[in-house]
Write a protein that holds these residues in place. Structure first.
Motif, short mmCIF file in Angstrom:
data_model
loop_
_atom_site.label_atom_id
_atom_site.label_comp_id
_atom_site.label_asym_id
_atom_site.label_seq_id
_atom_site.Cartn_x
_atom_site.Cartn_y
_atom_site.Cartn_z
N THR A 58 -40.59 5.75 21.05
CA THR A 58 -41.98 5.55 21.04
C THR A 58 -42.85 6.18 20.45
O THR A 58 -43.68 5.76 19.24
N LEU A 88 -46.49 1.39 22.66
CA LEU A 88 -45.66 2.08 22.37
C LEU A 88 -46.08 3.90 22.69
O LEU A 88 -45.21 4.36 23.72
N SER A 145 -37.81 -3.81 18.20
CA SER A 145 -38.26 -4.50 19.96
C SER A 145 -36.51 -4.97 19.98
O SER A 145 -37.37 -5.17 21.65
N ARG A 148 -35.05 -2.66 22.31
CA ARG A 148 -35.23 -2.07 22.66
C ARG A 148 -35.60 -2.88 24.30
O ARG A 148 -35.24 -2.46 25.72
N LEU A 149 -35.79 -4.52 23.55
CA LEU A 149 -35.37 -5.05 24.61
C LEU A 149 -33.71 -4.90 25.28
O LEU A 149 -33.82 -5.14 26.53
N LEU A 174 -42.41 -5.58 24.73
CA LEU A 174 -42.16 -5.73 23.85
C LEU A 174 -41.85 -7.13 23.73
O LEU A 174 -41.34 -6.80 22.18
N HIS A 177 -44.01 -7.20 20.40
CA HIS A 177 -43.97 -6.85 19.34
C HIS A 177 -42.44 -7.74 19.51
O HIS A 177 -42.65 -8.18 17.62
N ARG A 178 -41.62 -7.57 19.56
CA ARG A 178 -40.59 -9.17 18.85
C ARG A 178 -41.43 -10.15 18.49
O ARG A 178 -40.69 -10.42 17.40
#
Length: 276
Positions: A58, A88, A145, A148-149, A174, A177-178
Motif C-alpha cells: 500500500t 492506502l 483492489s 486485496r479485497l 477497497l 477503490h474497486r
C-alpha cells in the motif's frame, strides 16, 4: 491526543470500544489505546512479516497514485486518485505500526517506510511499475483492489484482533477503490476507438503480473470473476500472457522501485532526526 486527529473506531462492533485509530497529524502512535499484545497462539515473526509485506504494497502504490496529482485527465479524477492514495497510506501506517509491536523491535512507521532499502521491501511488483497512462493505472488499481479485497475478507477472521480490525476497516475503502476503477474500465472499453485501444494495451501490460498476486495470497477465483464481469461490460477480453519471473515478496523487484523509494525517502533521510 486531540479528538481532531482521532479517526474513528476501526471496526464497528469491535469488542474494544476504547480502540481509537488515528490518521492525519498531531499524534505519534496510530495504535494508541489499542491492546497490541500478540496472542499466544500466533507466531509473532510471521505476523510481523505479513504486516510488513501488506504495508509495503500500500505504501508503494500510494506513492504511485500521488504522482497523478496535477497530471490526471480531470481535476475530479486527480482528487479521487489522491484520496485513494491516502486511504492506502492509512492502511500502511496501521500495518507498519503493527509490525513494530509484533516483532518486538518497537520500530516506528517511519523506520519501515523511510529507512529500508529496496531489497528490504516485500511488496508485489505490480504496484511499483510506473503509472504509464491513465488506462494502465485504472487497470492496476482494479486488479490490486479486487485482490486485496479477497485477501482482507479472509483476514477479518485473523486470530490477531488488531490485524482483523485493520482488515475490516480496509474492506470498506477497497470496495470503493474497486468500484471507481471498474467504472473507468467500462467507460474506456466502451468508449472511443482510442480509449478502447488504451485499455486493451493496459490489460496486456498488467496480465504478466497477475500470477505473482495469486502466488503471494490466494484469491484467484474472486479476482478473475470480478475481472471477467468488468471485461464483459466493457467489451474487452483478457489477453494471454506469460508470467514475469521473480517475486517481490522475496525482495526481487523491478528497476523502478529504487528510484521511487529514493524520492519517497529523500527528506526523511536528509533530516533523520526531524519530527513532523
Amino acid at each position: 491526543m486531540s479528538d481532531d486527529h482521532v479517526y474513528m473506531t476501526l471496526a464497528e462492533g469491535h469488542d474494544d470500544s476504547d480502540a481509537r485509530w488515528a490518521f492525519g497529524t498531531g499524534f505519534e502512535d496510530p495504535l494508541h489505546g489499542v491492546d497490541t499484545s500478540v496472542p499466544d497462539s500466533i507466531d509473532a515473526a510471521e505476523l510481523a512479516a505479513s504486516c510488513t509485506a501488506l504495508g509495503d504494497d500500500t505504501l508503494v502504490l500510494a506513492q504511485r497514485l500521488a504522482e497523478w496529482v496535477t497530471l490526471a485527465p480531470e481535476l475530479e479524477e486527480e482528487v479521487a486518485l489522491a484520496n485513494i492514495g491516502l486511504d492506502l497510506l492509512g492502511q500502511a501506517r496501521l500495518l507498519y505500526a503493527r509490525c513494530g509491536q509484533a516483532d518486538g523491535s518497537g520500530r516506528t512507521e517511519d523506520a519501515y517506510a523511510y529507512f529500508r532499502d529496496a531489497e528490504d521491501f516485500r511488496n508485489v511488483r505490480l504496484v511499483e511499475l510506473p503509472n504509464g497512462d491513465f488506462a494502465f493505472s485504472v487497470v492496476r488499481l482494479f486488479v490490486f483492489s479486487s485482490w486485496r479485497l479477497a485477501h482482507f475478507a479472509r483476514l477479518e477472521s485473523s486470530p490477531d484482533p488488531v490485524l482483523a480490525a485493520i482488515a475490516a476497516k480496509a474492506l470498506k475503502e477497497l470496495a470503493y477503490h474497486r468500484q471507481y476503477a471498474a467504472e473507468w474500465m467500462v467507460r474506456l472499453g466502451d468508449g472511443t476507438e482510442e480509449s478502447h485501444r488504451r485499455i486493451t494495451n493496459a490489460l496486456a501490460d498488467v496480465a504478466p503480473y497477475l500470477q505473482e498476486l495469486f502466488s503471494a495470497h490466494d484469491g484467484r477465483s474472486e479476482v478473475l470473476a470480478d475481472l471477467q464481469q468488468v471485461l464483459d461490460a466493457a467489451g474487452l477480453s483478457m489477453p494471454q500472457a506469460s508470467p514475469v519471473p521473480g517475486a517481490g515478496r522475496h525482495g526481487d523487484h523491478t528497476e523502478y522501485l529504487a528510484p521511487l523509494l529514493a524520492e519517497l525517502q529523500s527528506v526523511a533521510r536528509a533530516h533523520p532526526d526531524a519530527t513532523w
